[in-house]
Each structure stands twice: as C-alpha cells, then as structure tokens.
Design a protein around this motif. Sequence first.
Motif, PDB file in Angstrom:
ATOM      1  N   LEU A  64       0.814  -1.212   0.000  1.00 20.77           N
ATOM      2  CA  LEU A  64       0.000   0.000   0.000  1.00 20.77           C
ATOM      3  C   LEU A  64       0.851   1.267   0.000  1.00 20.77           C
ATOM      4  N   ARG A  65       2.149   1.105  -0.202  1.00 16.14           N
ATOM      5  CA  ARG A  65       3.086   2.222  -0.333  1.00 16.14           C
ATOM      6  C   ARG A  65       4.076   1.885  -1.446  1.00 16.14           C
ATOM      7  N   ALA A  66       4.519   2.900  -2.164  1.00 21.41           N
ATOM      8  CA  ALA A  66       5.443   2.684  -3.276  1.00 21.41           C
ATOM      9  C   ALA A  66       6.823   2.242  -2.813  1.00 21.41           C
ATOM     10  N   ASP A  67       7.190   2.540  -1.560  1.00 27.24           N
ATOM     11  CA  ASP A  67       8.529   2.202  -1.080  1.00 27.24           C
ATOM     12  C   ASP A  67       8.568   0.856  -0.355  1.00 27.24           C
ATOM     13  N   ILE A  68       7.514   0.084  -0.442  1.00 24.33           N
ATOM     14  CA  ILE A  68       7.482  -1.271   0.102  1.00 24.33           C
ATOM     15  C   ILE A  68       7.411  -2.240  -1.069  1.00 24.33           C
ATOM     16  N   HIS A  69       8.278  -3.254  -1.052  1.00 24.53           N
ATOM     17  CA  HIS A  69       8.362  -4.202  -2.163  1.00 24.53           C
ATOM     18  C   HIS A  69       8.124  -5.624  -1.665  1.00 24.53           C
ATOM     19  N   ILE A  70       7.473  -6.415  -2.509  1.00 25.26           N
ATOM     20  CA  ILE A  70       7.063  -7.767  -2.131  1.00 25.26           C
ATOM     21  C   ILE A  70       7.528  -8.756  -3.195  1.00 25.26           C
ATOM     22  N   ARG A  71       8.052  -9.881  -2.740  1.00 23.91           N
ATOM     23  CA  ARG A  71       8.329 -10.968  -3.679  1.00 23.91           C
ATOM     24  C   ARG A  71       7.982 -12.301  -3.039  1.00 23.91           C
ATOM     25  N   ASN A  72       7.588 -13.227  -3.861  1.00 23.73           N
ATOM     26  CA  ASN A  72       7.271 -14.578  -3.400  1.00 23.73           C
ATOM     27  C   ASN A  72       8.549 -15.396  -3.313  1.00 23.73           C
ATOM     28  N   ILE A  73       8.856 -15.886  -2.131  1.00 26.02           N
ATOM     29  CA  ILE A  73      10.026 -16.742  -1.964  1.00 26.02           C
ATOM     30  C   ILE A  73       9.724 -18.146  -2.461  1.00 26.02           C
ATOM     31  N   MET A  74       8.610 -18.699  -2.019  1.00 29.48           N
ATOM     32  CA  MET A  74       8.216 -20.044  -2.418  1.00 29.48           C
ATOM     33  C   MET A  74       6.819 -20.317  -1.898  1.00 29.48           C
ATOM     34  N   ASN A  75       6.215 -21.406  -2.382  1.00 35.68           N
ATOM     35  CA  ASN A  75       4.959 -21.905  -1.848  1.00 35.68           C
ATOM     36  C   ASN A  75       5.232 -23.188  -1.081  1.00 35.68           C
ATOM     37  N   ASP A 102       9.482  -0.087  15.232  1.00 30.37           N
ATOM     38  CA  ASP A 102       8.041  -0.378  15.259  1.00 30.37           C
ATOM     39  C   ASP A 102       7.764  -1.870  15.387  1.00 30.37           C
ATOM     40  N   GLY A 103       6.518  -2.161  15.758  1.00 25.32           N
ATOM     41  CA  GLY A 103       6.003  -3.509  15.691  1.00 25.32           C
ATOM     42  C   GLY A 103       5.221  -3.698  14.406  1.00 25.32           C
ATOM     43  N   PHE A 104       5.057  -4.956  14.021  1.00 26.35           N
ATOM     44  CA  PHE A 104       4.295  -5.305  12.831  1.00 26.35           C
ATOM     45  C   PHE A 104       3.492  -6.557  13.156  1.00 26.35           C
ATOM     46  N   VAL A 105       2.219  -6.561  12.744  1.00 21.19           N
ATOM     47  CA  VAL A 105       1.367  -7.703  13.061  1.00 21.19           C
ATOM     48  C   VAL A 105       0.495  -8.039  11.862  1.00 21.19           C
ATOM     49  N   LEU A 106       0.249  -9.322  11.671  1.00 19.48           N
ATOM     50  CA  LEU A 106      -0.634  -9.811  10.626  1.00 19.48           C
ATOM     51  C   LEU A 106      -2.052  -9.931  11.163  1.00 19.48           C
ATOM     52  N   SER A 107      -2.996 -10.019  10.244  1.00 20.97           N
ATOM     53  CA  SER A 107      -4.390 -10.293  10.618  1.00 20.97           C
ATOM     54  C   SER A 107      -4.896 -11.417   9.734  1.00 20.97           C
ATOM     55  N   TRP A 108      -5.398 -12.458  10.333  1.00 20.40           N
ATOM     56  CA  TRP A 108      -5.602 -13.735   9.667  1.00 20.40           C
ATOM     57  C   TRP A 108      -6.964 -13.875   9.007  1.00 20.40           C
ATOM     58  N   SER A 110      -8.977  -6.891   6.518  1.00 20.26           N
ATOM     59  CA  SER A 110      -8.092  -7.770   7.272  1.00 20.26           C
ATOM     60  C   SER A 110      -7.119  -8.483   6.331  1.00 20.26           C
ATOM     61  N   GLN A 111      -6.607  -9.664   6.713  1.00 19.87           N
ATOM     62  CA  GLN A 111      -5.619 -10.429   5.940  1.00 19.87           C
ATOM     63  C   GLN A 111      -4.472  -9.528   5.454  1.00 19.87           C
ATOM     64  N   ASP A 112      -3.961  -8.702   6.369  1.00 17.24           N
ATOM     65  CA  ASP A 112      -2.993  -7.680   5.989  1.00 17.24           C
ATOM     66  C   ASP A 112      -1.816  -7.653   6.955  1.00 17.24           C
ATOM     67  N   LEU A 113      -0.907  -6.731   6.696  1.00 15.98           N
ATOM     68  CA  LEU A 113       0.207  -6.446   7.586  1.00 15.98           C
ATOM     69  C   LEU A 113       0.040  -5.027   8.092  1.00 15.98           C
ATOM     70  N   LEU A 114       0.007  -4.884   9.427  1.00 17.52           N
ATOM     71  CA  LEU A 114      -0.128  -3.581  10.062  1.00 17.52           C
ATOM     72  C   LEU A 114       1.207  -3.118  10.618  1.00 17.52           C
ATOM     73  N   ILE A 157      -0.126  -1.573   5.724  1.00 14.49           N
ATOM     74  CA  ILE A 157       0.943  -1.321   4.752  1.00 14.49           C
ATOM     75  C   ILE A 157       0.994  -2.370   3.652  1.00 14.49           C
ATOM     76  N   VAL A 158       0.438  -3.551   3.878  1.00 18.21           N
ATOM     77  CA  VAL A 158       0.319  -4.583   2.842  1.00 18.21           C
ATOM     78  C   VAL A 158      -1.030  -5.250   3.015  1.00 18.21           C
ATOM     79  N   GLU A 159      -1.708  -5.539   1.905  1.00 18.35           N
ATOM     80  CA  GLU A 159      -2.993  -6.223   1.956  1.00 18.35           C
ATOM     81  C   GLU A 159      -3.002  -7.415   1.003  1.00 18.35           C
ATOM     82  N   GLY A 160      -4.002  -8.277   1.169  1.00 17.32           N
ATOM     83  CA  GLY A 160      -4.233  -9.326   0.190  1.00 17.32           C
ATOM     84  C   GLY A 160      -3.520 -10.635   0.435  1.00 17.32           C
ATOM     85  N   PHE A 161      -3.060 -10.894   1.673  1.00 13.84           N
ATOM     86  CA  PHE A 161      -2.519 -12.217   1.991  1.00 13.84           C
ATOM     87  C   PHE A 161      -3.657 -13.239   2.058  1.00 13.84           C
ATOM     88  N   SER A 162      -3.289 -14.505   2.055  1.00 11.53           N
ATOM     89  CA  SER A 162      -4.263 -15.581   2.183  1.00 11.53           C
ATOM     90  C   SER A 162      -4.086 -16.238   3.549  1.00 11.53           C
TER      91      SER A 162
END
Length: 482
Positions: free
Chosen positions: A51-62, A399-405, A423-427, A446-451
Amino acid sequence: MNTTKSFNQEKGRFIDKFALNRCFSFAKILLFTIVVLNHSTTLVNAAPKALRADIHIRNIMNTVAVSPSVRIAKDPRNNTLYYLKQNGDIYQVNLALSTSTLVYNSSNHKVSETQGMAIDRNGTIYLVGNANLVNDQTKGIIVKGVINSATGQRIWSVLAKSAEYPKSKTAYDHRFNGVVVSPDGKFIYVNSGSRTDHGEIQSNGGLYPNTREVGLTACILRLPTNGQNLFLANNRATLKTSGYIFAEGTRNTFDMAFAPNGDLFGAENGPDRDMSEELNWLRLGHNYGFPWRIGGTDNPQQFPNYNPANDKLLNPMFNAVQKGYYYNDPTFPAKPNSSLDEPITNIGPDADNYRDPQNGQVIDASVIGKTISTFTTHRSPLGLVFDTQGVMSPEFKGDGFVLSWTPGDPTGETLPGPFKDASQDLLDLKLTKVGNTNYQLQARRIVEGFSNPVDSEIIGNKIYVLEYGGNQGIWEVSLPTN
C-alpha cells in the motif's frame, strides 16, 4: 461447501485442530484444509499488494503440502529461516534459491501435533505441541533441539510436559501453542489458550460437569530453557508455587514478541462476540482479564441480569452464538479482587472499527475521535514482530508489525469476520508508552491481500510472511531502511 463460513466459525482461533483434531479454530481449519488439498493443483494465490510505493514484495516459495504450514522462525546465529508444519515437519529455507529442505520431523523430536516454534541465540529449536488422550483429554508437550557441536545436528529432549486436562470438544480448545525466547536466552514463554469461548461452562457432553477453565488453561507459562522433563500440574496454585505462571487472564495469546526495549507483547484472539481483539503489554504476575474483561469491555455473562436476546454484539453468523453459549449464567465465577490489566489502545487510523453496544451500528473509532482496545473484532492478530535492530527508516524504526488472519468485509458486515475491514494484511504498529502503566499505538495498513497469513519473521528490513491459506506462500516484504 460454504468454505468461508466453515473456516471462520470461530474466526480462525488457533486451537487443537492444529493437531488435526481441531489457533486456529479447527472445526473449520480441517474443512478448509480438505478444500485446499482437493484443489492444490489448480489453486492460484492472489499476490499480496503493498500500500506504499517504497514497500516491495516478492514470493520466496509456496509450501502447500499434506500438512499446513503454521510457523516461521529464524536462527539468530546466521538468519537461516525455518518453517514448521502442523504434523511436526521442519523445513530449512534457502532464500537465494527459493527452495526448502526437510531437516527434522516427528521421528526426531517425537511430537506429531505442533503449534509453536522458536529458536534461541545458540540455535536451539523449541517446539510446542499437544497430545490427544483418552476421555477427550489432552496435554501440552515442549521439546528442544540442542545443537551437537560435533555433528551440527540437533539432539532432541523433553523440556516440559503438562498433566492431562479435559478438552471441551468445541472450537475453543486452543491448547498449548505460541512460544518466544527471552532476549537473554534463559526462559521461554509459552501460551496455553482457553478451553472456552468466554468462560462459559463446557462439560464435553457431561463428561466434565460444570467445567469452565482449568489450572493449565488461559495463561502464559515461563519455563527455564535449561529445564529437563519439567512437570506442569493442572493446578494454578501449584504452577505459581513452581514459578511457572508468568501471566493470567489471557484467552489465546497465539503470538508474542519482545520489543527493542525488552518489553514483551502478545497478540490476543478474542471470542465470537463482537469484542475487540487485543494487543497486551505482558508482565510478570499480571492478569489480563479473561473471562471478565475482553477487548476493553465487560463480559456481560458475568452479570445476573444478562439477557442475550438484548445483546447487540451477538452475531448469528458465529459458532458460539449459534450454539447458545451466551446465556444467563448465575454461577459465573466472581471477578478476582486483584486488578485486571487493560489492552493497549489503538488511536487509528486503521483496524479500529467497533460495534456500538447500544444500537449495533459499526463505527470507525478514529473518525469520531475515539480509541478501541486494540483491533477490529475478529481480525485474529498473529505474526507479531519488531524492528529490534533499528535498521528501518525513521518512519518505521523500532516499530512492531502484526498480521491479521481472518478475511473481512471491507465495506460492510456480510462475513463472519471483521466488519468494514478487509483484514488479511500487515499492520505497522507505532507504540508509545503511556507513563509506566501501558502503551498506546497507531495502526496503519501497509500490505494487503494475503491468504490467511499465520506467522512472520523479521531479518533486517525484511519481514517474511507465512500463509496458512492458498498455496501457503512465504512472502518477503522489504521496507525502507535508514
């Protein structure tokens, strides 16, 4: 099959189906797991979105397999990542190659139902699991794998086992799950969740008459890491005398983490009633209110005039409401005389919706200048980590960071989950101490759309998020550095 409904009957609360008998609610988890396995060849994960341009995401593996992934942890000596399967399989991750290798399983450590994993500064792995016993009883098991300096392999032994205690045989048997190691490496802190939704009688069909919580449930234990074959009695007074009780009144603190200043925090999963999910500053000897205070409000079932028909916070989409677990309860135990700690308040702008108990309307607290304690109901906060190294940019440093399931409805309240909250995000959690009594925080998505993100680990400015749902991906979230 209505997988959304079955998966969220208890909002993904993590309980004994982690052993495939029921943190997360495994009356639902088992159904969800079956669906995942039946569709694993065709299931496609939607990628999470920054949800920010300066945060980057990549898939490591499934990591999808017969057994779901439940924990991810790093070896502090070399930042090697490991992830844990529900059946006790432990995999080592190669970040450069995006591959993993099975390194230990239940034949090594002898625990076949696992819910917790932590690694100390010497590379010792701590596993937390549970056993199913006759007459619907269970017991917690904590083992440790200490590195053999000659071979480099870990030698496994039992650190502690609990006495047998009765399950409720409901979606609320949370059992032993979360574990964290103290910064000095001398102790582990282990969560033992509740066996009830909100302190109601759960007799297991009459097998355990008038039983609510027992000595081993709804508490956080502190155990010495050099312990061997410690015995945890199902008696609160005995546990206290032995020095094993760290905190009480916790419903299900599935995740704990130490902040840069050494304070311990825990993310708390709330009940099926529309009461806020908590983040607590955990301290020795403190009581966090369950089952009398939940999410900063009173549990109404403790009061003699309680009438669930007039309770605006009971949603018929949830299991405990459907099964009549909210009722007039004259024998509800009296609140203890000792003080009860309140959750950390959230001043927004995100994850701070609540339902007005007077009119049932959903309100965004920060929009009207209010706070809640701590997160939108039914979010199921998990995967708590902190920037303990202080390597992130000033905006995120420390800071702290927490997921929402739990999946939520971003615009309404049509799902058995968070309302007006995807929900299903990173705060991102900006914590500020309020005197010496508590903290308050600002929560920002700051990130949304996890499963169904279930756990996370942090290495430098990168947060590694493990999913329980979909393809059970491991995602690398890179935040700006200083």
